[in-house]
Structures are given as C-alpha cells and as structure tokens.
Design a protein around this motif. Sequence first.
Motif, PDB file in Angstrom:
ATOM      1  N   VAL A  28      52.462 -77.665 -79.980  1.00  0.00           N
ATOM      2  CA  VAL A  28      52.968 -77.954 -81.322  1.00  0.00           C
ATOM      3  C   VAL A  28      53.586 -79.345 -81.293  1.00  0.00           C
ATOM      4  N   ALA A  32      55.537 -81.301 -86.464  1.00  0.00           N
ATOM      5  CA  ALA A  32      55.145 -80.072 -87.166  1.00  0.00           C
ATOM      6  C   ALA A  32      56.261 -79.451 -88.002  1.00  0.00           C
ATOM      7  N   HIS A  33      57.503 -79.555 -87.588  1.00  0.00           N
ATOM      8  CA  HIS A  33      58.607 -78.899 -88.283  1.00  0.00           C
ATOM      9  C   HIS A  33      59.319 -79.770 -89.317  1.00  0.00           C
ATOM     10  N   GLU A  46      57.743 -72.572 -82.008  1.00  0.00           N
ATOM     11  CA  GLU A  46      56.446 -72.893 -81.411  1.00  0.00           C
ATOM     12  C   GLU A  46      55.645 -71.651 -81.050  1.00  0.00           C
ATOM     13  N   LEU A  49      54.032 -69.970 -84.061  1.00  0.00           N
ATOM     14  CA  LEU A  49      52.891 -70.715 -84.585  1.00  0.00           C
ATOM     15  C   LEU A  49      51.655 -70.526 -83.707  1.00  0.00           C
ATOM     16  N   PHE A  84      45.782 -78.181 -87.712  1.00  0.00           N
ATOM     17  CA  PHE A  84      45.732 -78.563 -86.307  1.00  0.00           C
ATOM     18  C   PHE A  84      44.540 -79.456 -86.035  1.00  0.00           C
ATOM     19  N   GLU A  92      46.356 -79.184 -81.018  1.00  0.00           N
ATOM     20  CA  GLU A  92      47.716 -79.593 -81.371  1.00  0.00           C
ATOM     21  C   GLU A  92      47.999 -79.225 -82.821  1.00  0.00           C
ATOM     22  N   VAL A  93      49.030 -78.407 -83.023  1.00  0.00           N
ATOM     23  CA  VAL A  93      49.474 -78.075 -84.376  1.00  0.00           C
ATOM     24  C   VAL A  93      50.146 -79.323 -84.929  1.00  0.00           C
TER      25      VAL A  93
END
Length: 105
Positions: A28, A32-33, A46, A49, A84, A92-93
């Motif tokens: 991740v 992402a966040h 993580e 997800l 992703f 990879e997210v």
Amino acid sequence: MAETRILKEVDYCEYKELIDKFKGKIRVSSHAHFRLNEMQRKVYKEEALINLLTEEKPAFIGIQKNQNYATFFSKKQGYLRLMFKTTKDNIEVVTFYITENIPNI
C-alpha cells in the motif's frame, strides 16, 4: 479525458489470476490514505486493504486511462473504490475512497 476514467471492464477471472500471481507481493503506497479522516484510517489499515483485494470479489473491475486498475467493493453505504497499479514485481494500492455508485463505461 481524465486519467482515472475507466476505459474497459475487466473479467473477474482475469483479475483473480492477476491477484493470485502477486499474492504476498501487494503493498500500500503512503499516498493511499491521504483522502481519509483519522477514523477512516483506523478502519482501512494496510492489512484490510490487502484482504479486500485477495479475499473479496469486487462488484466491478475496470482499467483506467492511466493503466491502473479500479475495483469497486460493495459496502453498507455505496462502494469502496480501490485503485492499484501493477509492476513486474508487485501490486501497489495507489488510493481508495467511498463512492455512491459504479461508473458507466
């Protein structure tokens, strides 16, 4: 045309094959966040997800103009859109957020 516009739908079998190929190699990104508030960050860690990608069947899967995948998972209120990208080494997210519906293509 926006880079995140979905150009085509991806078959679930194709998606599952991709996820299985990279199982154990999903990470991740720190980016992402960034859209989430503090409470949402506690819910969507993580591990949660990664489990979404590996354990749940998305309601819709598509490829965006920027070549990233967009997956939509049904939630109590709307859908969780998780995007992703794939490299030769991993998945990879990139980012995710809650949305009300699945886009029409």
